[in-house]
Scaffold this active site. Structure first.
Site, PDB file in Angstrom:
ATOM      1  N   ASP A   1       2.454  18.892  24.566  1.00 44.48           N
ATOM      2  CA  ASP A   1       3.643  18.038  24.294  1.00 44.48           C
ATOM      3  C   ASP A   1       4.100  16.974  25.290  1.00 44.48           C
ATOM      4  O   ASP A   1       3.985  17.175  26.120  1.00 44.48           O
ATOM      5  CB  ASP A   1       4.813  18.967  23.883  1.00 44.48           C
ATOM      6  CG  ASP A   1       5.368  19.491  25.001  1.00 44.48           C
ATOM      7  OD1 ASP A   1       4.650  20.277  25.841  1.00 44.48           O
ATOM      8  OD2 ASP A   1       6.521  19.754  25.362  1.00 44.48           O
TER       9      ASP A   1
ATOM     10  N   ASP B   1       2.124  13.097  31.486  1.00 42.40           N
ATOM     11  CA  ASP B   1       3.058  14.256  31.549  1.00 42.40           C
ATOM     12  C   ASP B   1       2.655  14.953  30.070  1.00 42.40           C
ATOM     13  O   ASP B   1       3.568  14.640  29.132  1.00 42.40           O
ATOM     14  CB  ASP B   1       4.462  14.274  32.148  1.00 42.40           C
ATOM     15  CG  ASP B   1       5.193  15.489  32.130  1.00 42.40           C
ATOM     16  OD1 ASP B   1       4.450  16.446  31.715  1.00 42.40           O
ATOM     17  OD2 ASP B   1       6.249  15.356  32.270  1.00 42.40           O
TER      18      ASP B   1
ATOM     19  N   GLU C   1       6.301  22.753  26.180  1.00 45.96           N
ATOM     20  CA  GLU C   1       6.915  22.858  27.652  1.00 45.96           C
ATOM     21  C   GLU C   1       8.148  22.251  27.860  1.00 45.96           C
ATOM     22  O   GLU C   1       8.972  22.338  28.525  1.00 45.96           O
ATOM     23  CB  GLU C   1       5.849  22.291  28.670  1.00 45.96           C
ATOM     24  CG  GLU C   1       6.199  22.691  30.052  1.00 45.96           C
ATOM     25  CD  GLU C   1       7.021  21.577  30.705  1.00 45.96           C
ATOM     26  OE1 GLU C   1       7.519  21.934  31.904  1.00 45.96           O
ATOM     27  OE2 GLU C   1       7.232  20.641  30.325  1.00 45.96           O
ATOM     28  N   GLU C   2       8.303  20.866  27.406  1.00 51.77           N
ATOM     29  CA  GLU C   2       9.370  19.985  27.594  1.00 51.77           C
ATOM     30  C   GLU C   2      10.785  20.695  26.992  1.00 51.77           C
ATOM     31  O   GLU C   2      11.742  20.011  27.224  1.00 51.77           O
ATOM     32  CB  GLU C   2       9.044  18.549  27.072  1.00 51.77           C
ATOM     33  CG  GLU C   2       8.121  17.825  27.635  1.00 51.77           C
ATOM     34  CD  GLU C   2       8.107  17.574  29.076  1.00 51.77           C
ATOM     35  OE1 GLU C   2       9.253  17.460  29.518  1.00 51.77           O
ATOM     36  OE2 GLU C   2       7.202  16.909  29.617  1.00 51.77           O
TER      37      GLU C   2
ATOM     38  N   ASP D   1       0.344  20.329  36.139  1.00 51.31           N
ATOM     39  CA  ASP D   1       1.513  19.544  35.620  1.00 51.31           C
ATOM     40  C   ASP D   1       2.414  19.129  36.654  1.00 51.31           C
ATOM     41  O   ASP D   1       3.642  19.078  36.669  1.00 51.31           O
ATOM     42  CB  ASP D   1       2.249  20.737  34.852  1.00 51.31           C
ATOM     43  CG  ASP D   1       3.295  19.889  33.929  1.00 51.31           C
ATOM     44  OD1 ASP D   1       3.293  18.901  33.653  1.00 51.31           O
ATOM     45  OD2 ASP D   1       4.137  20.780  33.327  1.00 51.31           O
TER      46      ASP D   1
ATOM     47  N   HIS E   1       8.324  10.721  32.188  1.00 51.91           N
ATOM     48  CA  HIS E   1       9.388  10.369  30.912  1.00 51.91           C
ATOM     49  C   HIS E   1       9.824   8.819  31.040  1.00 51.91           C
ATOM     50  O   HIS E   1      11.103   9.025  30.989  1.00 51.91           O
ATOM     51  CB  HIS E   1      10.636  11.553  31.357  1.00 51.91           C
ATOM     52  CG  HIS E   1      10.021  12.778  31.224  1.00 51.91           C
ATOM     53  ND1 HIS E   1      11.125  13.867  30.949  1.00 51.91           N
ATOM     54  CD2 HIS E   1       8.954  13.431  31.485  1.00 51.91           C
ATOM     55  CE1 HIS E   1      10.230  14.968  30.906  1.00 51.91           C
ATOM     56  NE2 HIS E   1       8.961  14.710  31.198  1.00 51.91           N
TER      57      HIS E   1
END
Ligand SMILES: [Zn+2]
Length: 416
Positions: A87, A147, A181-182, A204, A386
């Protein structure tokens, strides 16, 4: 032994994965939280089968699992698991149009879909070090999704290399690509018995050569405030306004112990949500600290503010509850630093200088480590994550995949 990863294959994979929109959604109750994540999970399952990975399968909760069987006669080698999440961050659209800037010349990179988004060597940390390398960005309209699709591509390339080079000796390697994960739900539905690994590594991390094995310890707090309702025309001496009490609570929290005023090893108390009306309302907070006693002190600080409000307004009801979110993985890893030491040595063999810093957040590995699977986090090339300016160097991703090859070989070599 050949440890040189096929860069063309790695680049193609990465671009294929970032084109899919796999943004997760904290308001969804399903796992994975969004349908887009299934598209990438299914693609990875089928690519793993094509590569020749064993036991490749997609679980009903959206985890892709697979095995690279051992190429060694030694049955005592710890089973490794390599993790990456499919994700992307919730705050920006996914579905990137990747742009490859071959042999980056050091000039400003202007993103065509939003020319206000520029990367320059003066303003973009680490970009200057990448002159001459191949840089990948999005087009300005989306995040890139490095990411954690750089982690996904790195793991896939390393697996493909191991399958093509069975002369590299290693033990059993398990693969896990996970959703969400986010939104901090990456590992909630993973069955560790089914995974069957002794040591995990999440791919990551950002800085070239980074091995993270220290994260925050994290608690959540919920304060429910019940006031006394009555028509405002008749309220004198009777009404107790829950919103005013919430305002008093928020302003009484220690302002200096906040994310906006702390850095380094200092933790914080962070109100994240206020919901409700004059009759009743709920304040949600998160508490963070690297040390458990520091975290306990933050609970006490919140309790003290609520105790003060109870005295000031005995007619109101206050319910304060805390819950554990995750714990600093150092508490487990410091008892056995081999997973970290082995990763450091693997990076040296890949020609890198390993480094570790305490990260002001958690990883999927925080949860896994606390559940009994020690799981440091390794770099995989992503930068400015992000954001619309997110970028990655192909050569850094290649180094990350080569680190995995050395790591697999090292665990074999160091197991008597
Ligand atoms: Zn990530």
């Amino acid at each position: 032994m050949n440890h040189s990863i096929d860069a063309d294959d790695l680049l193609e994979r990465f671009c294929r994965y970032v084109r899919l929109d796999t943004r997760s959604d904290p308001h969804s109750a399903t796992c994975p939280s969004t349908p887009g994540q299934w598209d990438l999970l299914r693609l990875l399952e089928s690519e793993l089968k094509d590569i020749g990975a064993a036991e490749a399968r997609l679980t009903s909760d959206g985890y892709v699992l697979a095995t690279i069987p051992s190429t060694s006669n030694n049955n005592g080698i710890p089973r490794l698991a390599w993790f990456a999440h499919v994700d992307t961050a919730t705050e920006l659209p996914g579905g990137a149009k990747p742009i490859v800037h071959r042999k980056y010349d050091g000039k400003p990179i202007v993103l065509p879909d939003d020319i206000t988004q520029q990367l320059t060597i003066e303003t973009t940390p680490h970009l200057r070090e990448k002159i001459g390398q191949d840089i990948i960005t999005a087009s300005g309209a989306t995040l890139l999704g490095a990411d954690d699709k750089s982690g996904v591509a790195v793991v896939m390339s390393a697996i493909r290399h191991l399958k093509n080079h069975p002369e590299i000796p290693h033990g059993i390697i398990r693969i896990c690509f996970n959703p969400d994960e986010e939104i901090a739900r990456g590992m909630t539905k993973l069955n560790l018995d089914e995974l069957g690994a002794d040591i995990g590594y999440t791919l990551d991390g950002e800085d070239l050569g980074a091995i993270d094995f220290e994260t925050f310890s994290a608690d959540a707090a919920v304060l429910e405030i019940r006031g006394v309702s009555i028509h405002p025309g008749l309220a004198k001496g009777v009404m107790v306004n829950a919103l005013r009490l919430a305002g008093g609570f928020l302003s009484a929290l220690p302002a200096e112990v906040s994310p906006e005023r702390t850095s380094g090893r200092d933790g914080f108390i962070h109100p994240v949500e206020l919901e409700g009306n004059a009759d009743h309302c709920t304040v949600r907070l998160i508490l963070r600290d690297f040390e458990l006693n520091g975290l306990a002190a933050k609970r006490t600080a919140v309790e003290r503010v609520v105790a003060g409000l109870r005295i000031v307004e005995p007619r109101a009801g206050f319910t304060l509850t805390f819950s554990e979110q995750y714990r600093n993985m150092r508490y487990w890893l410091e008892n056995d630093m081999r997973p970290v030491e082995m990763a450091r040595e693997a990076m040296r063999r890949a020609g890198l200088t390993p480094s570790s810093t305490a990260i002001r957040g958690g990883t999927d590995g925080s949860n896994l480590t606390a559940r009994g699977l020690p799981c440091p986090n390794l770099f995989c090339g992503m930068r400015e994550v992000h954001s619309r300016r997110e970028w990655v160097s192909l050569q850094d991703m290649k180094k990350s995949a080569e680190t995995l090859l050395h790591l697999a070989e090292l665990w074999q070599e160091k197991t008597p």
